[in-house]
Write a protein that holds these residues in place. Structure first.
Motif, PDB file in Angstrom:
ATOM      1  N   GLY A 164       0.812  -1.207   0.000  1.00  0.00           N
ATOM      2  CA  GLY A 164       0.000   0.000   0.000  1.00  0.00           C
ATOM      3  C   GLY A 164       0.846   1.257   0.000  1.00  0.00           C
ATOM      4  O   GLY A 164       0.570   2.209  -0.737  1.00  0.00           O
ATOM      5  N   MET A 165       1.898   1.279   0.810  1.00  0.00           N
ATOM      6  CA  MET A 165       2.777   2.439   0.849  1.00  0.00           C
ATOM      7  C   MET A 165       3.530   2.607  -0.465  1.00  0.00           C
ATOM      8  O   MET A 165       3.714   3.729  -0.950  1.00  0.00           O
ATOM      9  N   THR A 166       3.970   1.508  -1.050  1.00  0.00           N
ATOM     10  CA  THR A 166       4.661   1.570  -2.338  1.00  0.00           C
ATOM     11  C   THR A 166       3.750   2.126  -3.415  1.00  0.00           C
ATOM     12  O   THR A 166       4.159   2.974  -4.217  1.00  0.00           O
ATOM     13  N   TYR A 167       2.505   1.675  -3.429  1.00  0.00           N
ATOM     14  CA  TYR A 167       1.541   2.185  -4.399  1.00  0.00           C
ATOM     15  C   TYR A 167       1.337   3.690  -4.231  1.00  0.00           C
ATOM     16  O   TYR A 167       1.346   4.434  -5.212  1.00  0.00           O
ATOM     17  N   CYS A 168       1.171   4.143  -3.005  1.00  0.00           N
ATOM     18  CA  CYS A 168       0.940   5.570  -2.747  1.00  0.00           C
ATOM     19  C   CYS A 168       2.149   6.410  -3.138  1.00  0.00           C
ATOM     20  O   CYS A 168       1.996   7.504  -3.704  1.00  0.00           O
TER      21      CYS A 168
END
Length: 52
Positions: free
Chosen positions: A31-35
């Motif tokens: 999720g953090m990588t996507y954001c």
């Protein structure tokens, strides 16, 4: 105790706990990588869509 310690015993409690821990860390990391990637692409795109 850590899995690389000699006293570690892989019983069902440890397997479930470590599996849940790594599952949760994987979901958070993805999720953090996507954001971060989305924010970087939106910044580079710069289509002038200011909301403030």
């Amino acid at each position: 105790m850590f899995p690389f310690s000699f006293e570690w015993i892989w019983d069902m409690g440890h397997v479930v706990f470590m599996g849940g821990l790594w599952y949760a860390l994987t979901i958070i990391g993805l999720g953090m990588t996507y954001c971060i990637i989305k924010a970087a692409l939106d910044t580079l795109k710069g289509n002038g869509d200011h909301h403030h």
